[in-house]
Motif scaffolding. Structure first.
Motif, PDB file in Angstrom:
ATOM      1  N   PHE A  49       0.858  -1.182   0.000  1.00 47.78           N
ATOM      2  CA  PHE A  49       0.000   0.000   0.000  1.00 47.78           C
ATOM      3  C   PHE A  49       0.897   1.236   0.000  1.00 47.78           C
ATOM      4  N   PRO A  50       0.564   2.285  -0.755  1.00 44.49           N
ATOM      5  CA  PRO A  50      -0.653   2.519  -1.538  1.00 44.49           C
ATOM      6  C   PRO A  50      -0.545   2.096  -3.009  1.00 44.49           C
ATOM      7  N   ILE A  51       0.522   1.346  -3.333  1.00 40.40           N
ATOM      8  CA  ILE A  51       0.606   0.752  -4.667  1.00 40.40           C
ATOM      9  C   ILE A  51       0.983  -0.710  -4.521  1.00 40.40           C
ATOM     10  N   VAL A  52       0.676  -1.467  -5.556  1.00 36.62           N
ATOM     11  CA  VAL A  52       1.110  -2.849  -5.677  1.00 36.62           C
ATOM     12  C   VAL A  52       2.057  -2.916  -6.859  1.00 36.62           C
ATOM     13  N   GLY A  53       3.228  -3.484  -6.655  1.00 38.52           N
ATOM     14  CA  GLY A  53       4.183  -3.572  -7.743  1.00 38.52           C
ATOM     15  C   GLY A  53       4.970  -2.281  -7.922  1.00 38.52           C
ATOM     16  N   THR A  54       5.351  -2.021  -9.171  1.00 37.40           N
ATOM     17  CA  THR A  54       6.268  -0.930  -9.493  1.00 37.40           C
ATOM     18  C   THR A  54       5.615   0.089 -10.417  1.00 37.40           C
ATOM     19  N   LEU A  55       5.840   1.367 -10.118  1.00 40.53           N
ATOM     20  CA  LEU A  55       5.413   2.430 -11.014  1.00 40.53           C
ATOM     21  C   LEU A  55       6.459   2.644 -12.098  1.00 40.53           C
ATOM     22  N   LYS A  56       6.018   3.029 -13.266  1.00 41.11           N
ATOM     23  CA  LYS A  56       6.943   3.401 -14.337  1.00 41.11           C
ATOM     24  C   LYS A  56       7.831   4.547 -13.844  1.00 41.11           C
ATOM     25  N   ASN A  57       9.148   4.344 -13.918  1.00 43.07           N
ATOM     26  CA  ASN A  57      10.136   5.311 -13.422  1.00 43.07           C
ATOM     27  C   ASN A  57       9.990   5.563 -11.916  1.00 43.07           C
ATOM     28  N   ASN A  58       9.301   4.649 -11.209  1.00 48.53           N
ATOM     29  CA  ASN A  58       9.081   4.781  -9.762  1.00 48.53           C
ATOM     30  C   ASN A  58       8.474   6.129  -9.388  1.00 48.53           C
ATOM     31  N   SER A  59       7.621   6.655 -10.269  1.00 47.89           N
ATOM     32  CA  SER A  59       7.069   7.982 -10.011  1.00 47.89           C
ATOM     33  C   SER A  59       5.661   8.117 -10.592  1.00 47.89           C
ATOM     34  N   PHE A  60       4.951   9.142 -10.116  1.00 50.64           N
ATOM     35  CA  PHE A  60       3.657   9.515 -10.675  1.00 50.64           C
ATOM     36  C   PHE A  60       3.511  11.019 -10.520  1.00 50.64           C
ATOM     37  N   HIS A  61       2.512  11.589 -11.205  1.00 48.62           N
ATOM     38  CA  HIS A  61       2.295  13.028 -11.054  1.00 48.62           C
ATOM     39  C   HIS A  61       0.868  13.286 -10.610  1.00 48.62           C
ATOM     40  N   HIS A  62       0.713  14.351  -9.846  1.00 44.17           N
ATOM     41  CA  HIS A  62      -0.600  14.736  -9.336  1.00 44.17           C
ATOM     42  C   HIS A  62      -0.603  16.244  -9.148  1.00 44.17           C
ATOM     43  N   ASN A  63      -1.597  16.894  -9.737  1.00 44.02           N
ATOM     44  CA  ASN A  63      -1.695  18.364  -9.663  1.00 44.02           C
ATOM     45  C   ASN A  63      -0.390  19.032 -10.080  1.00 44.02           C
ATOM     46  N   ALA A  64       0.141  18.568 -11.211  1.00 42.01           N
ATOM     47  CA  ALA A  64       1.327  19.159 -11.845  1.00 42.01           C
ATOM     48  C   ALA A  64       2.602  18.993 -11.015  1.00 42.01           C
ATOM     49  N   LYS A  65       2.595  18.086 -10.072  1.00 44.45           N
ATOM     50  CA  LYS A  65       3.792  17.823  -9.275  1.00 44.45           C
ATOM     51  C   LYS A  65       4.151  16.351  -9.379  1.00 44.45           C
ATOM     52  N   GLU A  66       5.458  16.066  -9.427  1.00 41.15           N
ATOM     53  CA  GLU A  66       5.916  14.683  -9.522  1.00 41.15           C
ATOM     54  C   GLU A  66       6.249  14.140  -8.136  1.00 41.15           C
ATOM     55  N   TYR A  67       5.875  12.875  -7.919  1.00 42.02           N
ATOM     56  CA  TYR A  67       6.146  12.195  -6.648  1.00 42.02           C
ATOM     57  C   TYR A  67       6.871  10.885  -6.933  1.00 42.02           C
ATOM     58  N   ASN A  68       7.790  10.529  -6.049  1.00 41.97           N
ATOM     59  CA  ASN A  68       8.517   9.268  -6.171  1.00 41.97           C
ATOM     60  C   ASN A  68       8.010   8.280  -5.127  1.00 41.97           C
ATOM     61  N   LEU A  69       7.629   7.111  -5.600  1.00 39.91           N
ATOM     62  CA  LEU A  69       7.068   6.096  -4.720  1.00 39.91           C
ATOM     63  C   LEU A  69       7.682   4.753  -5.093  1.00 39.91           C
ATOM     64  N   SER A  70       8.338   4.126  -4.138  1.00 40.91           N
ATOM     65  CA  SER A  70       9.078   2.903  -4.427  1.00 40.91           C
ATOM     66  C   SER A  70       8.148   1.697  -4.536  1.00 40.91           C
ATOM     67  N   ARG A  71       8.695   0.620  -5.011  1.00 43.05           N
ATOM     68  CA  ARG A  71       7.976  -0.625  -5.271  1.00 43.05           C
ATOM     69  C   ARG A  71       7.151  -1.053  -4.055  1.00 43.05           C
ATOM     70  N   HIS A  72       5.905  -1.371  -4.270  1.00 46.09           N
ATOM     71  CA  HIS A  72       4.964  -1.861  -3.257  1.00 46.09           C
ATOM     72  C   HIS A  72       4.588  -0.822  -2.197  1.00 46.09           C
ATOM     73  N   GLY A  73       5.053   0.413  -2.339  1.00 41.73           N
ATOM     74  CA  GLY A  73       4.631   1.446  -1.406  1.00 41.73           C
ATOM     75  C   GLY A  73       5.353   1.393  -0.072  1.00 41.73           C
TER      76      GLY A  73
END
Length: 283
Positions: A49-73
């Protein structure tokens, strides 16, 4: 801190760090959870939590800001608070903090409720959106079951007849490549060769339970009626098998980086609560 719950048939031990199940024994003291030997894999049953597995580039964006979130949260690496304890049940809570908001900008509470009932241990996930906007998340289980015998003596059995198509991982992301899992008399013999490309990822299944057999004798079942997806995994030559009910899975290479558009994501309305439950049944 470790918390022990028990009934006439089973004893479970949960570590407040990660609210992780680290032991499940029957009254004969047989252990069903992997010991966490770091020579192979140092965990027992982490919560994803709050993700399962891996995000592409270990990151996501929200409201024009980038966040880094490692594998499995991050939940598996955080201290939970024990908020309720009975002889046969325990509830743990994790709330968003300044630390979590830096990598996941949503206010939440995650509760994990362990309950023993006869030969059954149920694990309930309760996710509460404490923010004033929609919250995207994934959640999943990762229990590792001890297989002390020869790996080739074990097999698994799905509760329904189906075409078992699984997705292959490529650089920790879901690829477009699939394979079919062949059954023998409704069972799948375990071999390490099955896992040479990492986990077997099933996006959807008809089956809602999976039984582990030793020399064709059932000894443990995982029931996951609430969960749409499943992972099965081990490491080469390791004496354990992970059966992982999931809401969500790794990104694909085509992922946009917007969590709300992520395949398999759950979206929770403000002030709403998500519940799901799976169970480990000793046979």
């Amino acid at each position: 801190m470790k918390t022990v719950i028990k009934n006439t048939f089973l004893t479970a031990t949960i570590n407040s760090f990660g609210a992780e199940l680290c032991s499940l024994k029957n009254k004969e003291n047989k252990e069903y959870i992997w010991a966490g030997n770091s020579d192979f894999w140092g965990k027992h049953s982490p919560i994803l939590f709050p993700i399962v597995g891996t995000l592409k580039n270990n990151s996501f964006h929200h409201n024009a800001k980038e966040y880094n979130l490692s594998r499995h949260g991050f939940a598996r690496e955080m201290e939970f608070k024990l908020i309720d304890k009975k002889e046969d049940s325990a509830t743990f809570s994790l709330q968003s903090t300044e630390e979590t908001l830096r990598v996941y900008p949503f206010q939440f509470e995650l509760q994990i409720i362990y309950t023993l009932d006869n030969y059954n241990l149920s694990i309930e996930y309760k996710v509460i959106n404490k923010g004033n906007s929609k919250m995207p998340f994934s959640i999943g289980a990762h229990p590792a079951f001890a297989l002390p015998g020869y790996f080739k003596d074990y097999s698994i059995q799905f509760d329904k007849e189906e075409s078992l198509k699984y997705y292959l991982l490529e650089n920790d992301l879901i690829s477009n490549q699939t394979k079919k899992l062949e059954t023998q008399e409704g069972q799948i013999p375990l071999t390490y060769e099955l896992f040479k490309n990492d986990a077997l990822i099933f996006k959807t299944l008809k089956s809602k339970s999976l039984t582990i057999l030793e020399n064709r004798n059932p000894f443990l079942r995982v029931n996951f009626n609430d969960f749409p997806s499943l992972g099965i995994w081990t490491k080469m030559n390791a004496p354990f098998l992970c059966i992982e009910p999931w809401f969500g899975y790794s990104d694909t290479n085509e992922n946009s980086g917007n969590l709300f558009e992520k395949e398999g994501i759950q979206v929770l309305e403000e002030n709403a609560t998500f519940r799901s439950e799976f169970s480990i049944e000793v046979l």
